[in-house]
Scaffold this motif. Sequence first.
Motif, mmCIF file in Angstrom:
data_model
loop_
_atom_site.group_PDB
_atom_site.id
_atom_site.type_symbol
_atom_site.label_atom_id
_atom_site.label_comp_id
_atom_site.label_asym_id
_atom_site.label_seq_id
_atom_site.Cartn_x
_atom_site.Cartn_y
_atom_site.Cartn_z
ATOM 1 N N ASN A 10 38.903 42.109 -5.601
ATOM 2 C CA ASN A 10 37.824 41.168 -5.900
ATOM 3 C C ASN A 10 36.598 41.487 -5.068
ATOM 4 O O ASN A 10 36.704 42.012 -3.954
ATOM 5 N N ILE A 11 35.456 41.131 -5.611
ATOM 6 C CA ILE A 11 34.225 41.230 -4.837
ATOM 7 C C ILE A 11 33.482 39.907 -4.960
ATOM 8 O O ILE A 11 33.168 39.445 -6.051
ATOM 9 N N HIS A 12 33.286 39.256 -3.809
ATOM 10 C CA HIS A 12 32.545 37.999 -3.746
ATOM 11 C C HIS A 12 31.174 38.297 -3.160
ATOM 12 O O HIS A 12 31.022 38.383 -1.938
ATOM 13 N N SER A 13 30.209 38.501 -4.008
ATOM 14 C CA SER A 13 28.847 38.752 -3.558
ATOM 15 C C SER A 13 28.790 39.947 -2.603
ATOM 16 O O SER A 13 28.665 41.080 -3.030
ATOM 17 N N PHE A 14 28.919 39.719 -1.292
ATOM 18 C CA PHE A 14 28.824 40.797 -0.306
ATOM 19 C C PHE A 14 30.159 41.076 0.385
ATOM 20 O O PHE A 14 30.181 41.681 1.452
ATOM 21 N N HIS A 15 31.237 40.643 -0.203
ATOM 22 C CA HIS A 15 32.548 40.774 0.438
ATOM 23 C C HIS A 15 33.554 41.336 -0.561
ATOM 24 O O HIS A 15 33.806 40.737 -1.603
ATOM 25 N N LEU A 16 34.110 42.500 -0.232
ATOM 26 C CA LEU A 16 35.101 43.156 -1.084
ATOM 27 C C LEU A 16 36.477 42.980 -0.461
ATOM 28 O O LEU A 16 36.673 43.275 0.718
ATOM 29 N N SER A 17 37.413 42.468 -1.230
ATOM 30 C CA SER A 17 38.771 42.275 -0.717
ATOM 31 C C SER A 17 39.774 42.845 -1.706
ATOM 32 O O SER A 17 39.534 42.877 -2.913
ATOM 33 N N PRO A 83 30.045 33.733 -4.417
ATOM 34 C CA PRO A 83 30.454 33.423 -3.040
ATOM 35 C C PRO A 83 31.351 32.188 -2.998
ATOM 36 O O PRO A 83 31.226 31.283 -3.830
ATOM 37 N N VAL A 84 32.246 32.157 -2.036
ATOM 38 C CA VAL A 84 33.202 31.052 -1.933
ATOM 39 C C VAL A 84 32.484 29.713 -1.789
ATOM 40 O O VAL A 84 32.894 28.706 -2.378
ATOM 41 N N SER A 85 31.406 29.689 -1.022
ATOM 42 C CA SER A 85 30.679 28.429 -0.821
ATOM 43 C C SER A 85 30.145 27.881 -2.141
ATOM 44 O O SER A 85 30.144 26.664 -2.368
ATOM 45 N N GLU A 86 29.701 28.765 -3.018
ATOM 46 C CA GLU A 86 29.198 28.325 -4.317
ATOM 47 C C GLU A 86 30.330 27.768 -5.181
ATOM 48 O O GLU A 86 30.163 26.747 -5.862
ATOM 49 N N SER A 87 31.479 28.420 -5.161
ATOM 50 C CA SER A 87 32.625 27.927 -5.938
ATOM 51 C C SER A 87 33.117 26.592 -5.402
ATOM 52 O O SER A 87 33.461 25.685 -6.176
ATOM 53 N N LEU A 88 33.144 26.448 -4.074
ATOM 54 C CA LEU A 88 33.593 25.183 -3.484
ATOM 55 C C LEU A 88 32.649 24.035 -3.838
ATOM 56 O O LEU A 88 33.091 22.891 -4.012
ATOM 57 N N SER A 89 31.365 24.329 -3.946
ATOM 58 C CA SER A 89 30.392 23.275 -4.261
ATOM 59 C C SER A 89 30.587 22.718 -5.668
ATOM 60 O O SER A 89 30.101 21.630 -5.978
ATOM 61 N N TYR A 133 25.865 20.607 12.791
ATOM 62 C CA TYR A 133 25.145 21.509 11.894
ATOM 63 C C TYR A 133 25.456 21.183 10.441
ATOM 64 O O TYR A 133 26.567 20.755 10.111
ATOM 65 N N CYS A 134 24.475 21.404 9.598
ATOM 66 C CA CYS A 134 24.689 21.238 8.164
ATOM 67 C C CYS A 134 25.326 22.508 7.598
ATOM 68 O O CYS A 134 24.992 23.614 8.011
ATOM 69 N N GLY A 135 26.214 22.319 6.645
ATOM 70 C CA GLY A 135 26.838 23.470 6.014
ATOM 71 C C GLY A 135 27.903 24.103 6.885
ATOM 72 O O GLY A 135 28.313 23.561 7.913
ATOM 73 N N ALA A 136 28.353 25.276 6.455
ATOM 74 C CA ALA A 136 29.409 25.994 7.162
ATOM 75 C C ALA A 136 29.261 27.486 6.873
ATOM 76 O O ALA A 136 28.665 27.872 5.864
ATOM 77 N N PRO A 137 29.779 28.328 7.754
ATOM 78 C CA PRO A 137 29.654 29.776 7.526
ATOM 79 C C PRO A 137 30.438 30.226 6.296
ATOM 80 O O PRO A 137 31.487 29.673 5.982
ATOM 81 N N ASP A 138 29.894 31.228 5.625
ATOM 82 C CA ASP A 138 30.559 31.800 4.455
ATOM 83 C C ASP A 138 30.463 33.325 4.546
ATOM 84 O O ASP A 138 29.403 33.899 4.290
ATOM 85 N N PRO A 139 31.536 33.991 4.930
ATOM 86 C CA PRO A 139 31.483 35.453 5.079
ATOM 87 C C PRO A 139 31.259 36.196 3.772
ATOM 88 O O PRO A 139 30.897 37.371 3.780
ATOM 89 N N THR A 140 31.460 35.508 2.639
ATOM 90 C CA THR A 140 31.274 36.177 1.348
ATOM 91 C C THR A 140 29.841 36.076 0.832
ATOM 92 O O THR A 140 29.516 36.664 -0.201
#
Length: 199
Positions: A10-17, A83-89, A133-140
């Motif tokens: 899979n590739i999530h935006s800038f993260h390949l797994s 990105p994971v953050s977008e899917s979670l939203s 802080y608002c939001g959270a880190p998203d490595p993807t």
Amino acid sequence: MLNIKFAKLNIHSFHLSASVNPQMMSATSGVARSQFNVAVTFDRRKITSCNCTCSSKAYWCAHVVAVCLHRIHMPTQVCLRAPVSESLSRLHRDQLQKFAQYLISELPQQILPTAQLLLDELLSAQPNAINSYCGAPDPTAGASAHDQTSWYLDEKTLHDNIKKILIKFCVPAPIVFRYLFSILISELNFEYYIDQQIV
């Protein structure tokens, strides 16, 4: 001989797994199978980090290299995701709770201690960093546009290898030394001959 099969690429935006299933063919031990998880982060044409669950000490193990080459040569076989953050939203509250609980249930030993620590911080009545802080880190999601990124390289090993190559190709071989020595002797003999003639 290393024969690698890929699963869950899979590739999530800038993260390949990817889950990598190498088959090590050996005449003595037969076929040894195992699975390793590879993660590669890239940004603006640079690979900024990579890791693998194998035991290799190298920055770029064979599994990381194989995943990168597979992505380059067979891009249509890689599943592109947001990105994971977008899917979670896009999830509702009950879906978010289900996601979190299923995630912990899948990997309780690895995730539960960290999950409990995060829950304690989120539920704490005391001021803390995670609630300030608002939001959270998203490595993807990739780095910020203002962040400076660089290639993920083992610079010390790279410098050592370049040094070895330069020494190998730049230090004169024995035959060159003999040639230079013969020229030097010839020059000295010629000078001695001239001196003798002058005297």
